[in-house]
Design an enzyme around this catalytic site. Sequence first.
Site, PDB file in Angstrom:
ATOM      1  N   SER A 101      52.238  47.140  23.643  1.00  0.00           N
ATOM      2  CA  SER A 101      51.151  46.704  24.507  1.00  0.00           C
ATOM      3  C   SER A 101      49.801  46.942  23.822  1.00  0.00           C
ATOM      4  O   SER A 101      49.582  46.481  22.705  1.00  0.00           O
ATOM      5  CB  SER A 101      51.270  47.420  25.855  1.00  0.00           C
ATOM      6  N   ASP A 239      57.472  38.866  30.341  1.00  0.00           N
ATOM      7  CA  ASP A 239      56.342  39.728  30.012  1.00  0.00           C
ATOM      8  C   ASP A 239      55.010  39.088  30.396  1.00  0.00           C
ATOM      9  O   ASP A 239      54.836  37.874  30.290  1.00  0.00           O
ATOM     10  CB  ASP A 239      56.348  40.000  28.502  1.00  0.00           C
ATOM     11  N   HIS A 266      57.961  43.869  29.954  1.00  0.00           N
ATOM     12  CA  HIS A 266      57.034  44.469  28.996  1.00  0.00           C
ATOM     13  C   HIS A 266      57.622  45.647  28.222  1.00  0.00           C
ATOM     14  O   HIS A 266      56.990  46.136  27.293  1.00  0.00           O
ATOM     15  CB  HIS A 266      55.798  44.935  29.783  1.00  0.00           C
TER      16      HIS A 266
END
Length: 293
Positions: A101, A239, A266
């Site tokens: 991320s 995601d 994610h």
Amino acid sequence: MAQLQGTIAVPGGNVWFKRVGGGPGLPLLAVHGGPGLPHNYLGSLERLADEREVIFWDQLGCGKSERPSNTELWTMERSVAEMNAVAAALGLNRFHIFGNSWGGMLAQQYALDVASGAVSLTISNSIASIPQFSDMVARLKSELDPTVQSAIERHEAAGTTYAAEYQDAIRTWNETYLCRVRPWPPELVEAFRNSGTQIFKTMFGPSDFHIVGTIRSWNVFDRLAEITLPTLILAGRFDECVPEHMWEMHQRIGGSRFELFESSAHMPFIEEPDRFDRVMRAFLRLHDSPRAR
């Protein structure tokens, strides 16, 4: 499993780190997301510590690290300097990088701007452009139930994000586009509980839907061809960092490898752990050798 903990001085304060395991493989430095979501949720990576040392740290402003009040610290440039200080203090001469991320964004910038001993880069469920990400989340929000969309928009406009209706709507978003495992594992719940809200608000903004912070214009999409490290790109079908964007990142990073996790959002290390481990172990082993590339 052997563990070593301590603190490191970085620009702006002191950060906490943990080294876990060991083995013949080169160390893996895990870079967490957020910004401000501490290392806890990446605990799944400890499964890899039977083959190599896995190193975690809580970035400045969250978790077990110091939380300075100076908002001028919260920039991409200072974060890169922090990552460089961590690698230097830990004596990482040859090592792998894993960034999830926001951690994947930081890892990309580090790989682009810092001459280091990194031998590989894994970009997990991340982006190369904040403006493009803003378009992604706007589209995904439009696909939610209209009542959920309305709750998000009304409460963000009114500044009432503490309201139960807004929190329920964000929970729907998170359970759709962040982690689809039910219930969320304790390490993920704990990470959110100890997150650094100031660093997120200063760098991103009030939410993913209103990115007005210091990295609102961040974009390395056109620099991706400069990344020469062996690179693994991990994407999730559901995601918020949409897989189409990550495929385009793969297309721009020469020789990179792309893996799509069909049942993940994610966090494939939580959502599809067996396949994640197989993919990661094979990639890291391949690039432990100095002659791998």
